[in-house]
Design a protein around this motif. Structure first.
Motif, short mmCIF file in Angstrom:
data_model
loop_
_atom_site.label_atom_id
_atom_site.label_comp_id
_atom_site.label_asym_id
_atom_site.label_seq_id
_atom_site.Cartn_x
_atom_site.Cartn_y
_atom_site.Cartn_z
N PRO A 109 6.92 -12.79 -3.37
CA PRO A 109 7.73 -12.20 -4.45
C PRO A 109 9.03 -12.97 -4.64
O PRO A 109 9.62 -13.49 -3.69
N GLY A 110 9.51 -12.99 -5.87
CA GLY A 110 10.70 -13.77 -6.17
C GLY A 110 11.98 -12.97 -6.15
O GLY A 110 13.07 -13.55 -6.20
N ASN A 111 11.89 -11.65 -6.07
CA ASN A 111 13.09 -10.81 -6.02
C ASN A 111 12.76 -9.51 -5.30
O ASN A 111 11.61 -9.24 -4.96
N TRP A 112 13.79 -8.70 -5.05
CA TRP A 112 13.59 -7.49 -4.26
C TRP A 112 12.77 -6.44 -5.00
O TRP A 112 11.99 -5.71 -4.38
N SER A 113 12.93 -6.36 -6.28
CA SER A 113 12.13 -5.40 -7.04
C SER A 113 10.64 -5.72 -6.90
O SER A 113 9.82 -4.83 -6.63
N ALA A 114 10.30 -6.99 -7.03
CA ALA A 114 8.90 -7.41 -6.89
C ALA A 114 8.42 -7.23 -5.45
O ALA A 114 7.26 -6.84 -5.22
N ALA A 115 9.29 -7.48 -4.49
CA ALA A 115 8.91 -7.36 -3.08
C ALA A 115 8.56 -5.93 -2.72
O ALA A 115 7.55 -5.67 -2.05
N LEU A 116 9.38 -4.97 -3.17
CA LEU A 116 9.09 -3.57 -2.86
C LEU A 116 7.85 -3.09 -3.60
O LEU A 116 7.03 -2.33 -3.06
N ARG A 117 7.69 -3.55 -4.84
CA ARG A 117 6.50 -3.17 -5.60
C ARG A 117 5.24 -3.74 -4.94
O ARG A 117 4.22 -3.06 -4.82
N GLN A 118 5.33 -4.97 -4.47
CA GLN A 118 4.18 -5.60 -3.81
C GLN A 118 3.87 -4.91 -2.48
O GLN A 118 2.70 -4.71 -2.13
N LEU A 119 4.92 -4.52 -1.75
CA LEU A 119 4.70 -3.81 -0.49
C LEU A 119 4.00 -2.48 -0.74
O LEU A 119 3.04 -2.12 -0.04
N ALA A 120 4.47 -1.74 -1.75
CA ALA A 120 3.83 -0.46 -2.07
C ALA A 120 2.36 -0.66 -2.40
O ALA A 120 1.51 0.17 -2.05
N GLY A 121 2.03 -1.79 -3.03
CA GLY A 121 0.64 -2.05 -3.40
C GLY A 121 -0.28 -2.28 -2.23
O GLY A 121 -1.49 -2.05 -2.34
N VAL A 122 0.26 -2.73 -1.07
CA VAL A 122 -0.61 -3.00 0.08
C VAL A 122 -0.63 -1.85 1.07
O VAL A 122 -1.34 -1.92 2.09
N LEU A 123 0.13 -0.78 0.80
CA LEU A 123 0.09 0.37 1.71
C LEU A 123 -1.22 1.12 1.53
O LEU A 123 -1.72 1.26 0.40
N PRO A 124 -1.80 1.64 2.60
CA PRO A 124 -3.08 2.36 2.50
C PRO A 124 -2.95 3.60 1.63
O PRO A 124 -1.89 4.24 1.57
N ASP A 125 -4.06 3.95 0.97
CA ASP A 125 -4.10 5.16 0.15
C ASP A 125 -4.72 6.33 0.89
O ASP A 125 -4.52 7.49 0.50
N ASP A 126 -5.48 6.04 1.96
CA ASP A 126 -6.27 7.07 2.61
C ASP A 126 -5.76 7.49 3.98
O ASP A 126 -6.36 8.32 4.66
N ARG A 127 -4.66 6.93 4.41
CA ARG A 127 -4.06 7.32 5.70
C ARG A 127 -2.57 7.00 5.66
O ARG A 127 -2.13 6.15 4.88
N PRO A 128 -1.79 7.68 6.50
CA PRO A 128 -0.34 7.47 6.44
C PRO A 128 0.08 6.12 7.00
O PRO A 128 -0.63 5.52 7.83
#
Length: 474
Positions: free
Chosen positions: A97-116
């Motif tokens: 990611p090129g900036n913090w907004s993109a970095a946090l958005r990208q991190l949220a995208g790789v978090l699991p959906d089916d477990r904490p």
């Protein structure tokens, strides 16, 4: 690893939040939870969360900001995600990611959906300072992505005023997360950890400030002198270096604030004397620097508690460990570095009784506030002290309905914290004389005495055992 004595309640809070996240899957469209943890430096915030992360099976990423440039911090964040145990972390290897907004958005995208999962951002105030509009970036990331994932987001910060402001009304992250204030180990926890009797537990709390890292160097059951001798013989011991590292982080470019803090820590309490001890600085300069120290919760500015207003403000360092360090350690670091800590130890022993007598008072007043009400005295909304400009009258304990200008005085008391000197008739006479100077009413009198009492005319008396037990109450 430092044992987490006394941190069971905080670990239970973290466990419960993660359990709540897990329980919200898949029914809640916003299962995410956020916790903001604040506390002064080296209090054990990061270690607490690391212990929580280590013991939970949930995948986690732990990033610590370092106060570097924005791009450097962003690269370190990407590295932290790439080296985490998140199942889809490899995405960050393929797309940086090129900036913090993109970095946090990208991190949220790789978090699991089916477990904490758990995301930790440590030293958030550094990012707020270095990254433009970081609070807004964080708020949007939470509202649009993180809150919709089964994630526990933990935000940690040592700058108390900034962390309080982060969630305050009118700021972007207002009401987005729960808050936890992590304080030092209390005297009972220190006593349990170090296996000390009550009176010695209070001594240890004064010297260590309840900092787990410093307490960890205290051999269980060892006396104060044994601990100090060992620490002063080691120029890199936590007792010696913790304060310096904290001050370097708090005031990287403000020599004036440190100079004023040193003046207060050395025992100066009045505005004029502090200005003189700090090199004769102007009152306006002192006012600005004092406001910074008070805002950071490093210094308290107190007024006498009485029935009439007073302008006799006094200042004190709030952290007893920092106060001890400023008085006995900082001025003599060169001799300690020359491995002559024995000279420092002698100086501490010579000044210990006098220093402790003043330094222990705020801690004992807080202990009393936790203890009351009991069968002898009521609870008091405000417990402080009273003094005059000349110090001809000083009352160690003033319980009142409010502070600093009270409508009703509930009790008055004296603190006598000496090993071999009980509270006696002479002390009682002095307390009665000071009460007469403050009020004509027969306000109940009490004492807090380390070595017991030899009078019977008091409404109540408390010793180390009573006061330490007050810290064990829920």
């Amino acid at each position: 690893m430092v044992a987490f004595v006394g941190r069971e309640d905080q670990l239970a809070v973290l466990d419960s939040l993660l359990t709540k996240v897990a329980g919200a899957i898949p029914d809640d469209p916003r299962p995410g939870q956020c916790l903001l943890i604040r506390g002064r430096r080296r209090i054990g915030k990061s270690s607490l969360v690391e212990a929580f992360v280590d013991r939970t099976p949930a995948p986690a990423v732990f990033f610590t900001a370092a106060g570097a440039a924005e791009q450097v911090e962003l690269e370190a964040f990407v590295e932290a995600v790439s080296s985490s145990d998140l199942p889809d972390r490899a995405v960050f290897d393929d797309a940086t990611p090129g900036n913090w907004s993109a970095a946090l958005r990208q991190l949220a995208g790789v978090l699991p959906d089916d477990r904490p999962s758990v995301v930790v951002i440590d030293e958030v105030p550094y990012l707020v300072e270095r990254v433009d509009a970081f609070e807004g970036i964080l708020q949007r990331a939470w509202d649009r992505e993180f809150s919709r994932k089964p994630v526990l987001l933990i935000l940690i910060g040592s700058d108390l005023s900034m962390m309080e402001a982060l969630s305050s009304y009118g700021r972007p992250f207002h009401q987005r997360g729960k808050e936890m204030v992590l304080g030092p180990l209390n005297p009972a926890e220190v006593g349990d950890m170090l296996q000390l009797p009550p009176a010695e537990a209070f001594d240890a709390a004064l010297v260590t400030g309840g900092l787990p890292l410093i307490c960890a160097g205290w051999p269980p059951g060892a006396g104060l002198r044994q601990f100090l001798a060992a620490e002063l013989a080691n120029p890199v011991s936590p007792l010696l270096v913790s304060a310096e590292r904290s001050l370097a982080a708090e005031f990287p470019e403000s020599a004036m604030a440190r100079s004023i803090l040193s003046a207060i820590g050395s025992g100066e309490r009045t505005f004029t004397n502090i200005a003189r001890a700090a090199g004769g600085i102007s009152h306006s300069t002192l006012t600005r620097a004092a406001d910074v120290l008070i805002g950071k919760r490093m210094v308290a500015a107190e007024l006498p508690v009485a029935l009439t207003p007073s302008k006799e403000r006094r200042y004190r360092v709030t952290d007893p460990y920092l106060r001890f360090w400023l008085t006995f350690i900082a001025p003599h670091l060169p001799e300690i570095e020359r491995l002559r800590g024995d000279l420092t130890l002698r100086r501490i022993e010579a000044g210990w009784t006098s220093w402790r007598g003043r330094a222990v008072e705020p801690l004992l007043r807080e202990s009393l506030a936790r203890l009351l009400p009991d069968s002898s005295l009521p609870a008091a909304p405000a417990i402080g002290s009273y003094w005059t400009r000349s110090n001809s009258i000083e009352i160690d304990i003033v319980g009142a309905d409010r502070a600093p200008v009270a409508q009703q005085l509930l009790f008055l008391g004296s603190i006598k914290w000496l090993e071999h000197a009980p509270f006696d008739d002479h002390d009682l006479l002095a307390l009665q004389r000071h009460r007469a100077a403050l009020t004509d009413d027969p306000v109940p009198l009490l004492t807090i005495s380390r070595s017991g009492v030899r009078v019977s005319e008091l409404a109540a008396s408390y010793g180390p055992d009573d006061l330490l037990e007050a810290w064990r109450r829920d």
